[in-house]
Design an enzyme around this catalytic site. Structure first.
Site, PDB file in Angstrom:
ATOM      1  N   GLU A 185       0.799  -1.223   0.000  1.00  0.00           N
ATOM      2  CA  GLU A 185       0.000   0.000   0.000  1.00  0.00           C
ATOM      3  C   GLU A 185       0.840   1.285   0.000  1.00  0.00           C
ATOM      4  O   GLU A 185       0.811   2.058   0.961  1.00  0.00           O
ATOM      5  CB  GLU A 185      -0.953   0.022   1.199  1.00  0.00           C
ATOM      6  CG  GLU A 185      -1.891  -1.172   1.251  1.00  0.00           C
ATOM      7  CD  GLU A 185      -2.997  -1.030   2.305  1.00  0.00           C
ATOM      8  OE1 GLU A 185      -2.951  -0.060   3.080  1.00  0.00           O
ATOM      9  OE2 GLU A 185      -3.898  -1.869   2.327  1.00  0.00           O
ATOM     10  N   GLU A 400      -5.294  -8.512   1.121  1.00  0.00           N
ATOM     11  CA  GLU A 400      -5.923  -8.090   2.372  1.00  0.00           C
ATOM     12  C   GLU A 400      -7.394  -7.820   2.149  1.00  0.00           C
ATOM     13  O   GLU A 400      -7.780  -7.182   1.157  1.00  0.00           O
ATOM     14  CB  GLU A 400      -5.305  -6.794   2.929  1.00  0.00           C
ATOM     15  CG  GLU A 400      -4.018  -6.975   3.671  1.00  0.00           C
ATOM     16  CD  GLU A 400      -3.483  -5.659   4.229  1.00  0.00           C
ATOM     17  OE1 GLU A 400      -4.292  -4.789   4.648  1.00  0.00           O
ATOM     18  OE2 GLU A 400      -2.247  -5.516   4.245  1.00  0.00           O
TER      19      GLU A 400
END
Ligand code: FCB
Length: 524
Positions: A185, A400
């Site tokens: 991320e 995720e």
């Protein structure tokens, strides 16, 4: 030290609102696992040579993290890793996504610390022994503080330090780990860290966020090149976090532009350089005054677009956006989609989205205030495949997805978390919908194996399949862990008839496509 682990019979899981109406089968080669990150679970802050990262500094800054929580001890995984691996094995996990800590491996961003690598070697060997495939992430936000003091990700020299660190980890583990992702991320590292200020290092500059984003991308590309040159058989890639940005009113040009900006400054600002070797023209236009182009040197985009093998997809929720502020029509509506963790002053993480407002989507939310929107995951996967990954021959993995709820343990520490169970089932169903639409999705990692340090929220938000009692470090699988374990063992996904239990607004449930006896699955 051994983590105490309580076990419960899987029958505990069937509650009236999760009675299974149908089941769907999972592709045989679809891999199911769980994810964690170093700073969120390891603890052992200064042990065996580890030095501080920006998250140590930030967490120790008064007012930065809820309740002054820090990762000093976290889940004490550094000492309890063997029991944690055994716990994953007992739940049948096929793969484990974890990150290595830069400050453990290269304290202060400098020379290699063999003891830091020893820890990851022990961890990887235990995983392999337990037949759990390791999925290694090199950077889950824990930049050495010493490098931040030299400018951190706003400085181009951090790219060189990152490559040195990555190669040191590969020197030790390259023969045992086949999937390597560079970054987790980068949107959060760059924009929550340097622009929004809610994450370490707590900056508030749109220009710094953009510089950081470019250097993170460059670090990714350089590392892929170096690792590929060492071993062509490695599976290489990175994980991005995505939103599905929808205009409140699709007929309204202002709302459509708001959705374009959020999509551009969250999704395409990373996807386009990686898959197309260019920043999107509209994003460059939006941020023209913020100096991004000063950081882009000749050849950078060729490096950044070095071919990858895997794209990790992190998805939690979509966003419903508008050029107009939301007007609360009820108490529920007044809860914004995302609330800051602390009173510390923060600003929008988007560098050029002033005047863009997030509206309540009308969907139920998790305890993070995030709307539960499984169909957004299907749409996202289809789009990523069609526009980016598919043409490049890149496999997609959900690296995720998960939910925090206000868990209430019984007197044995057991949590009957049927919301989370329904959430996981609904999102796995959304992945199956994408696969049935022709998208090659190879795996799913639930975030997270266990409750842990949730960044600016500290220990206040619990995402785990396994409950952690932070006083005793006792681990207790929740009902959702047992349900997930059964999905893995049976290769069948029960579809709850009441998706409202997950907060889901739309159902991916269909008829029992495989004709299996669902009651038998519950007994399995
Ligand atoms: C993601 C992070 C992960 C965790 C989840 C809830 O953005 O990658 O570390 O905090 O959110």
């Amino acid at each position: 030290m051994t983590a105490q682990t309580r076990t419960h019979s899987p029958s505990t899981v069937s509650g009236p609102d999760l009675v299974v109406a149908q089941t769907r089968s999972l592709p045989q080669d679809f891999v199911l696992g769980v994810a964690t990150a170093a700073y969120q679970i390891e603890g052992a802050r200064h042990e065996d040579g580890r030095t501080d990262s920006i998250w140590d500094t930030f967490a120790h800054t008064p007012g930065a993290v809820v309740a002054g929580d820090t990762g000093d001890v976290a889940c004490d995984h550094y000492h309890r890793y063997a029991a944690d691996v055994e716990l994953m094995r007992s739940l049948g996990m096929q793969s484990y996504r974890f990150s290595t800590s830069w400050d453990r491996v290269c304290p202060d961003g400098g020379p290699v610390n063999a003891k830091g690598l020893d820890f990851y070697e022990r961890l990887v060997d235990s995983l392999l022994e337990a037949d759990i495939a390791p999925w290694l992430t090199l950077y889950h936000w824990d930049l050495p503080q010493a490098l931040e003091d030299l400018g951190g990700w706003t400085s181009r020299s951090t790219v060189d330090r990152f490559v040195e660190y990555a190669l040191a980890v590969h020197d030790r583990l390259g023969d045992r780990v086949s999937t390597w992702t560079t970054l987790n991320e980068p949107w959060c590292s760059a924009f929550l860290g340097y622009t929004g200020g809610e994450h370490a290092p707590g900056g508030s500059s749109p220009a710094d966020g953009l510089a950081a984003a470019h250097h993170l991308l460059l670090a990714h590309g350089r590392t892929v090149q170096e690792l590929r040159a060492r071993d062509a058989s490695l599976e290489l890639g990175l994980t991005l976090n995505f939103t599905v940005a929808d205009p409140v009113d699709p007929q309204d040009a202002g709302d459509r532009d708001a959705a374009r900006r959020i999509d551009g400054q969250m999704n395409r600002i990373f996807l386009d350089p990686i898959f197309r070797g260019a920043y999107p023209a509209d994003v460059l236009e939006d941020v023209r005054h913020l100096g991004l182009e000063d950081h882009i040197l000749d050849g950078d985009l060729d490096v950044i677009s070095t071919p990858i093998d895997v794209l990790g997809v992190n998805y939690y929720n979509g966003s419903t956006v508008s050029a107009r502020p939301a007007v609360a029509t009820s108490v529920a509506d007044s809860v914004p989609d995302s609330v800051p963790a602390t009173a510390r002053p923060t600003r929008s993480p988007f560098p050029a989205a002033d005047g863009v407002h997030t509206h309540p989507s009308g969907l139920p939310t998790t305890s993070m205030g995030w709307p539960v929107q499984p169909e957004g995951l299907t749409r996202l996967l289809v789009r990523l495949h069609e526009e980016y990954a598919g043409p490049a021959g890149v496999a997609l993995h959900v690296t995720e997805n998960g939910a925090a709820f206000d868990d209430v343990p019984d007197d044995r520490g057991f949590v009957d978390d049927r919301h989370r169970t329904a959430y996981v089932r609904a999102h796995l169903g959304a992945v199956l919908d994408a696969i049935e639409a022709g998208v090659p999705v190879r795996g799913y990692f639930y975030w997270s194996l266990m409750d842990n340090f949730e960044w600016a929220w500290g220990y206040a938000k619990r995402f785990g399949l396994v409950r952690v009692d932070y006083d005793t470090q006792e681990r207790t699988p929740k009902a959702s862990a047992l349900d997930y374990a059964r999905v893995i063992a049976t290769r069948r996904l029960p579809v709850p008839w009441d998706l409202q239990a997950a907060g889901a607004s739309s159902s991916s449930a269909g008829p029992d496509r495989d004709g299996a006896d669902p009651a038998a699955q519950l007994q399995a």
